[in-house]
Design an enzyme around this catalytic site. Structure first.
Site, PDB file in Angstrom:
ATOM      1  N   LYS A  24      16.849 -62.015  14.395  1.00  0.00           N
ATOM      2  CA  LYS A  24      16.656 -63.296  15.085  1.00  0.00           C
ATOM      3  C   LYS A  24      15.172 -63.530  15.371  1.00  0.00           C
ATOM      4  O   LYS A  24      14.369 -62.601  15.454  1.00  0.00           O
ATOM      5  CB  LYS A  24      17.463 -63.338  16.385  1.00  0.00           C
ATOM      6  CG  LYS A  24      18.972 -63.354  16.165  1.00  0.00           C
ATOM      7  CD  LYS A  24      19.442 -64.688  15.625  1.00  0.00           C
ATOM      8  CE  LYS A  24      20.892 -64.661  15.217  1.00  0.00           C
ATOM      9  NZ  LYS A  24      21.805 -65.294  16.079  1.00  0.00           N
ATOM     10  N   ARG A  51      26.681 -57.236  15.196  1.00  0.00           N
ATOM     11  CA  ARG A  51      26.540 -57.763  13.841  1.00  0.00           C
ATOM     12  C   ARG A  51      25.118 -57.467  13.382  1.00  0.00           C
ATOM     13  O   ARG A  51      24.156 -57.766  14.076  1.00  0.00           O
ATOM     14  CB  ARG A  51      26.774 -59.278  13.807  1.00  0.00           C
ATOM     15  CG  ARG A  51      26.724 -59.810  12.373  1.00  0.00           C
ATOM     16  CD  ARG A  51      26.551 -61.302  12.297  1.00  0.00           C
ATOM     17  NE  ARG A  51      25.425 -61.852  13.003  1.00  0.00           N
ATOM     18  CZ  ARG A  51      24.154 -61.823  12.592  1.00  0.00           C
ATOM     19  NH1 ARG A  51      23.820 -61.213  11.467  1.00  0.00           N
ATOM     20  NH2 ARG A  51      23.203 -62.391  13.303  1.00  0.00           N
TER      21      ARG A  51
END
Length: 135
Positions: free
Chosen positions: A74, A108
């Site tokens: 991210k 994840r």
């Protein structure tokens, strides 16, 4: 959603939202065993919101459902490391370690082997009597 997110208490607000959504599902007959909570790291959150959620991720577990964190690669990790998406492995592993320590059930990731290795070592440290080396 991404333009101008604003939270007075990101952990409380996300927790309240996820709790209300879980209640909504339960009222419609969804089995509690089918509910997983995902705080949406990186979606509609400011840099500090993502960090605050990860720092307090264990609090979401108090809602009684498994928690899933998808923070791999991210942007906020890239901002911390000044790194592109392909160069965020160590930041991803730091988040995975924090999630492990907080009891998060699902993470994840993109870098499966590196994360699996990290979690295996953390688990061996946490449960040394249950681990037996292959030699």
């Amino acid at each position: 959603m991404q333009e101008n997110p604003a939270y007075a208490d990101v952990v409380g607000e996300v927790s309240g939202f996820l709790s209300s959504r879980a209640d909504y599902l339960l009222e419609r007959g969804v089995s509690p065993s089918k509910i997983i909570l995902d705080p949406g790291i990186g979606f509609g959150k400011r840099f500090r919101d993502n960090l605050t959620l990860i720092r307090n991720i264990g609090m979401l577990r108090s809602l009684g459902y498994p928690v899933l964190v998808g923070a791999s690669r991210k942007r906020f990790i890239g901002e911390i490391l000044s790194a592109g998406a392909g160069d965020r492995l160590l930041g991803n592993l730091a988040v995975a370690a924090r999630c492990y320590e907080s009891g998060v059930e699902m993470i994840r990731v993109h870098d499966v082997k590196a994360t699996r290795d990290l979690l295996a070592v953390l688990d061996a440290i946490e449960h040394p009597g249950e681990y037996s080396a292959p030699w």
